[in-house]
Design a protein around this motif. Structure first.
Motif, PDB file in Angstrom:
ATOM      1  N   ASP A   1     -43.761  34.628  14.758  1.00 31.36           N
ATOM      2  CA  ASP A   1     -45.123  34.336  14.330  1.00 31.36           C
ATOM      3  C   ASP A   1     -45.887  33.537  15.377  1.00 31.36           C
ATOM      4  OD1 ASP A   1     -44.778  35.519  11.742  1.00 31.36           O
ATOM      5  OD2 ASP A   1     -43.710  33.715  11.100  1.00 31.36           O
ATOM      6  N   VAL A   2     -45.209  32.566  15.995  1.00 33.54           N
ATOM      7  CA  VAL A   2     -45.873  31.661  16.932  1.00 33.54           C
ATOM      8  C   VAL A   2     -45.018  31.522  18.194  1.00 33.54           C
ATOM      9  CG1 VAL A   2     -46.679  29.295  17.334  1.00 33.54           C
ATOM     10  CG2 VAL A   2     -47.047  30.372  15.103  1.00 33.54           C
ATOM     11  N   TYR A   3     -45.671  31.652  19.340  1.00 36.53           N
ATOM     12  CA  TYR A   3     -45.030  31.456  20.645  1.00 36.53           C
ATOM     13  C   TYR A   3     -45.502  30.124  21.201  1.00 36.53           C
ATOM     14  CZ  TYR A   3     -43.957  36.437  20.309  1.00 36.53           C
ATOM     15  OH  TYR A   3     -43.479  37.660  19.889  1.00 36.53           O
ATOM     16  N   HIS A   4     -44.549  29.232  21.426  1.00 38.03           N
ATOM     17  CA  HIS A   4     -44.871  27.883  21.907  1.00 38.03           C
ATOM     18  C   HIS A   4     -44.536  27.788  23.386  1.00 38.03           C
ATOM     19  CE1 HIS A   4     -43.757  23.324  21.926  1.00 38.03           C
ATOM     20  NE2 HIS A   4     -44.939  23.544  22.453  1.00 38.03           N
TER      21      HIS A   4
ATOM     22  N   SER B   1     -41.898  31.609  11.839  1.00 39.14           N
ATOM     23  CA  SER B   1     -40.918  31.816  12.910  1.00 39.14           C
ATOM     24  C   SER B   1     -41.542  31.458  14.260  1.00 39.14           C
ATOM     25  CB  SER B   1     -40.423  33.260  12.921  1.00 39.14           C
ATOM     26  OG  SER B   1     -41.489  34.160  13.092  1.00 39.14           O
ATOM     27  N   VAL B   2     -40.841  30.627  15.017  1.00 40.54           N
ATOM     28  CA  VAL B   2     -41.365  30.060  16.261  1.00 40.54           C
ATOM     29  C   VAL B   2     -40.392  30.328  17.403  1.00 40.54           C
ATOM     30  CG1 VAL B   2     -42.073  27.944  17.441  1.00 40.54           C
ATOM     31  CG2 VAL B   2     -42.551  28.225  14.987  1.00 40.54           C
ATOM     32  N   ALA B   3     -40.931  30.796  18.514  1.00 44.31           N
ATOM     33  CA  ALA B   3     -40.158  30.893  19.758  1.00 44.31           C
ATOM     34  C   ALA B   3     -40.653  29.808  20.702  1.00 44.31           C
ATOM     35  CB  ALA B   3     -40.320  32.266  20.392  1.00 44.31           C
ATOM     36  N   TYR B   4     -39.767  28.911  21.077  1.00 41.89           N
ATOM     37  CA  TYR B   4     -40.094  27.730  21.884  1.00 41.89           C
ATOM     38  C   TYR B   4     -39.665  28.017  23.325  1.00 41.89           C
ATOM     39  CZ  TYR B   4     -39.996  22.644  23.015  1.00 41.89           C
ATOM     40  OH  TYR B   4     -40.191  21.404  23.560  1.00 41.89           O
ATOM     41  N   PHE B   5     -40.639  28.319  24.192  1.00 40.95           N
ATOM     42  CA  PHE B   5     -40.373  28.679  25.591  1.00 40.95           C
ATOM     43  C   PHE B   5     -40.434  27.435  26.468  1.00 40.95           C
ATOM     44  CE2 PHE B   5     -41.276  32.729  23.830  1.00 40.95           C
ATOM     45  CZ  PHE B   5     -40.906  33.735  24.728  1.00 40.95           C
ATOM     46  N   SER B   6     -39.386  27.214  27.245  1.00 36.71           N
ATOM     47  CA  SER B   6     -39.361  26.082  28.165  1.00 36.71           C
ATOM     48  C   SER B   6     -38.536  26.450  29.391  1.00 36.71           C
ATOM     49  CB  SER B   6     -38.776  24.839  27.488  1.00 36.71           C
ATOM     50  OG  SER B   6     -38.830  23.712  28.352  1.00 36.71           O
ATOM     51  N   MET B   7     -38.983  25.999  30.550  1.00 42.55           N
ATOM     52  CA  MET B   7     -38.253  26.274  31.782  1.00 42.55           C
ATOM     53  C   MET B   7     -36.930  25.524  31.836  1.00 42.55           C
ATOM     54  SD  MET B   7     -38.745  28.229  34.417  1.00 42.55           S
ATOM     55  CE  MET B   7     -40.260  28.439  35.336  1.00 42.55           C
ATOM     56  N   GLU B   8     -36.803  24.445  31.048  1.00 42.90           N
ATOM     57  CA  GLU B   8     -35.563  23.661  31.057  1.00 42.90           C
ATOM     58  C   GLU B   8     -35.292  23.071  29.681  1.00 42.90           C
ATOM     59  OE1 GLU B   8     -35.858  19.677  32.878  1.00 42.90           O
ATOM     60  OE2 GLU B   8     -37.729  20.353  33.795  1.00 42.90           O
ATOM     61  N   PHE B   9     -34.008  22.943  29.375  1.00 40.26           N
ATOM     62  CA  PHE B   9     -33.538  22.330  28.132  1.00 40.26           C
ATOM     63  C   PHE B   9     -32.343  21.438  28.463  1.00 40.26           C
ATOM     64  CE2 PHE B   9     -35.503  26.241  26.587  1.00 40.26           C
ATOM     65  CZ  PHE B   9     -36.127  25.872  25.408  1.00 40.26           C
ATOM     66  N   ALA B  10     -32.413  20.162  28.092  1.00 42.29           N
ATOM     67  CA  ALA B  10     -31.266  19.259  28.248  1.00 42.29           C
ATOM     68  C   ALA B  10     -30.536  19.193  26.910  1.00 42.29           C
ATOM     69  CB  ALA B  10     -31.726  17.873  28.694  1.00 42.29           C
ATOM     70  N   ILE B  11     -29.606  20.098  26.734  1.00 44.42           N
ATOM     71  CA  ILE B  11     -28.887  20.243  25.468  1.00 44.42           C
ATOM     72  C   ILE B  11     -27.609  19.419  25.451  1.00 44.42           C
ATOM     73  CG2 ILE B  11     -27.659  21.895  24.006  1.00 44.42           C
ATOM     74  CD1 ILE B  11     -30.688  22.180  23.890  1.00 44.42           C
ATOM     75  N   ASP B  12     -26.830  19.554  26.505  1.00 40.51           N
ATOM     76  CA  ASP B  12     -25.540  18.876  26.582  1.00 40.51           C
ATOM     77  C   ASP B  12     -25.157  18.750  28.049  1.00 40.51           C
ATOM     78  OD1 ASP B  12     -23.020  18.160  24.715  1.00 40.51           O
ATOM     79  OD2 ASP B  12     -22.283  19.067  26.571  1.00 40.51           O
ATOM     80  N   GLN B  13     -24.351  17.753  28.364  1.00 39.80           N
ATOM     81  CA  GLN B  13     -23.899  17.563  29.744  1.00 39.80           C
ATOM     82  C   GLN B  13     -23.237  18.817  30.298  1.00 39.80           C
ATOM     83  OE1 GLN B  13     -24.379  15.086  31.865  1.00 39.80           O
ATOM     84  NE2 GLN B  13     -23.114  15.963  33.480  1.00 39.80           N
ATOM     85  N   ALA B  14     -22.621  19.595  29.436  1.00 39.00           N
ATOM     86  CA  ALA B  14     -21.893  20.778  29.882  1.00 39.00           C
ATOM     87  C   ALA B  14     -22.798  21.945  30.233  1.00 39.00           C
ATOM     88  CB  ALA B  14     -20.903  21.216  28.795  1.00 39.00           C
ATOM     89  N   LEU B  15     -24.069  21.884  29.876  1.00 40.16           N
ATOM     90  CA  LEU B  15     -24.999  22.984  30.122  1.00 40.16           C
ATOM     91  C   LEU B  15     -26.105  22.476  31.044  1.00 40.16           C
ATOM     92  CD1 LEU B  15     -25.831  25.906  29.483  1.00 40.16           C
ATOM     93  CD2 LEU B  15     -27.013  25.058  27.449  1.00 40.16           C
ATOM     94  N   LYS B  16     -25.961  22.736  32.338  1.00 37.12           N
ATOM     95  CA  LYS B  16     -26.817  22.099  33.348  1.00 37.12           C
ATOM     96  C   LYS B  16     -28.013  22.991  33.678  1.00 37.12           C
ATOM     97  CE  LYS B  16     -22.691  19.932  35.318  1.00 37.12           C
ATOM     98  NZ  LYS B  16     -22.890  18.527  34.964  1.00 37.12           N
TER      99      LYS B  16
END
Length: 551
Positions: free
Chosen positions: A173-176, A15-30
């Motif tokens: 299990d892992v924090y990224h 199990s991994v938690a992926y930490f990021s200050m920004e995510f470009a998922i979709d145009q609708a989610l800025k």
């Protein structure tokens, strides 16, 4: 609480938690600004496609990065408009974090996998009624220019993210850490392990840039006062972070000393990163996992089908259609009618000085000669967001706009987000990349351009040397000595770039169209295996997340 609505594959059960200050998922989610977010978005899509046990952790930015609009004279005008997202679900997690000796309430929201086809994502916000105005502003703007606000944002991401996961009973299990912004998670977790060596087994880190601005440094006393270290005393912090005497605390170094393993984002970047930190004590190994992009999201499906059916005329016809679609946006923004028969060059990415958006016009006489050639015409489009207070980059952006007023075949577009980026990559003939050598960690925009038959024309840096075969699937500007003065590097790179444009690229496009289509097909066919984010997401599990299991 189960976040994934799919069966996790056996090879990805860690199990991994992926930490990021920004995510470009979709145009609708800025909630993104540029390349770091584009990469994280592709990773989340591939984690979903591969059915990996990953959850993304980020921040719900109330005003996003900024909305790129124009002033009356058409120059850049950064605007901030409040965003609302009714497709997010508020989680039953009651969290508070200590920031600057004050308790701040953090609410967590869930983006379910089936909304955009991604791994589940937890997004954090302090912009809630329970907080005072100052606390609410912490999650207003991505990469706020105020130092204390930036530190507060990192506390929310790192400490708030760990607490949110625990509040909804996620056993991680892992924090990224995708860049050093989420480093406070290490100090929050330290109270669970009370042993830095044991803690390291659960933390990995990705470093994304050799640029100083991307490797934050703050005074250790300021960080301590702000609550960055999750309430640990300064003596303990100095012991576990290796900063026993130095007060200038680097987030990158702190992350390298807290992780079991770290990675750079291209083979060249791996060499550069190891050289950068070779004299730093106590850091973990830095390997290379080259960034990639999600083919399913970025490519035009009809163009790919034409490629698969080996129909050159369909490839050529579809590309011209995609150019028309892009040119409709050009006409909408600028009033200029571009011609789909004309070679179209695009420079589009984050506007930063080291990326040299203005390199094309360095020798202005030669540049004007290029764009006024009516026998073999070219069309040039620039797009990209400068940091809203990077006035040097903004001046370059505005200078290009003013030059464009004089020429019908130059366009500078605003609104560089996911939708426009995809239009540009699908509708361009040449994707130009001009960073100073060794300073481009990866530069992934050219990958998704190549997936759409836009030929990557680049300085031999970042991911480009791993892919490019000059004249077969890309064109390469030969590297110059990075020890030369900036002025001399720019002069030589401009000369080499213009020589290749005038003597190779333009003649091939106009005199040998069959050869041009062949280069397009080679680019689309050869980019897929090593530069699709499914490969990258799998490699992270093997080389990073499950690294302890193989030792």
């Amino acid at each position: 609480m189960k976040l994934q609505n799919y069966h996790i594959k056996d090879k990805y059960t860690t199990s991994v938690a992926y930490f990021s200050m920004e995510f470009a998922i979709d145009q609708a989610l800025k909630i993104y600004s540029g390349g770091l977010g584009f990469l994280a978005g592709s990773h989340m899509r591939s984690a979903y496609d591969l059915k990996q046990n990953v959850v993304g952790v980020g921040i719900l930015w109330s005003f996003g990065y900024y909305d790129q609009e124009r002033n009356e004279d058409r120059t850049l005008n950064p605007k901030y408009t409040r965003k609302f997202y009714y497709f997010l679900e508020e989680l039953p997690a009651k969290i508070s974090v200590r920031i600057n000796n004050k308790d701040v309430v953090v609410k967590a929201y869930l983006l379910r996998p089936d909304v955009f086809g991604t791994a589940p994502m937890i997004l954090l916000s302090t912009d809630v009624d329970e907080n005072d105005f100052l606390s609410r502003t912490i999650t207003h703007k991505l990469y706020d220019g105020n130092e204390k606000t930036r530190i507060a944002q990192e506390i929310v991401l790192g400490i708030g993210g760990v607490k949110a996961l625990e509040a909804i009973n996620q056993n991680i299990d892992v924090y990224h850490m995708n860049e050093g912004h989420s480093l406070p998670l290490v100090y929050e977790l330290y109270s669970r392990f009370n042993d830095i060596n044991e803690l390291r087994k659960h933390v990995v880190f990705t470093t994304h840039t050799p640029e100083a601005a991307g490797n934050e440094v703050h005074n250790i006393h300021l960080l301590h006062e702000m609550g960055f270290f999750a309430g640990l005393d300064l003596k303990t912090i100095r012991e576990i972070s290796g900063y026993e005497h130095d007060d200038n605390f680097s987030l990158t170094v702190g992350a390298l000393r807290s992780a079991k393993r770290s990675n750079a984002v291209s083979k060249i970047h791996g060499i550069v990163a190891n050289e950068m930190w070779k004299d730093t004590d106590g850091i973990c190994e830095i390997i290379s996992i080259t960034n990639s992009q999600d083919k399913k999201y970025w490519t035009d499906k009809i163009l790919i089908r034409a490629l698969d059916e080996h129909e050159d005329y369909q490839v050529e016809a579809r590309k011209k259609h995609l150019k028309k679609v892009l040119f409709a946006e050009v006409a909408n923004q600028t009033g200029k009618m571009f011609d789909p028969e004309v070679l179209t060059i695009v420079w589009a990415r984050r506007f930063a000085e080291y990326k040299r958006p203005g390199l094309l016009k360095y020798d202005f006489y030669r540049f004007v000669k290029l764009i006024t050639n009516e026998e073999r015409p070219v069309q040039i489009i620039w797009a990209g967001k400068p940091f809203p207070t990077d006035f040097g980059a903004i001046n370059i952006f505005n200078e290009l706009i003013k030059i464009g007023h004089k020429y019908k075949n130059i366009a500078v577009l605003v609104g560089y987000e996911l939708s426009l980026s995809r239009l540009l990559k699908q509708g361009s003939d040449v994707w130009l990349n001009t960073p100073r050598i060794t300073r481009e960690a990866s530069g992934t925009s050219g990958m998704s351009a190549s997936m759409n038959g836009s030929i990557h024309f680049s300085i031999n840096d970042g991911w480009h040397p791993e892919f490019a075969r000059d004249g077969r699937n890309a064109f390469t500007i030969p590297e110059v000595d990075p020890k030369l003065s900036i002025e001399e590097q720019d002069r030589l790179d401009n000369k080499n770039m213009m020589d290749i444009l005038e003597n190779k690229i333009i003649p091939t496009y106009y005199d040998n169209p069959k050869r041009w289509v062949e280069i397009m097909k080679n680019a689309m066919g050869e980019i897929e295996q090593d530069f699709h984010s499914g490969r990258m997401a799998d490699e992270y599990y093997v080389e990073m997340f499950d690294y302890n299991k193989t030792q």
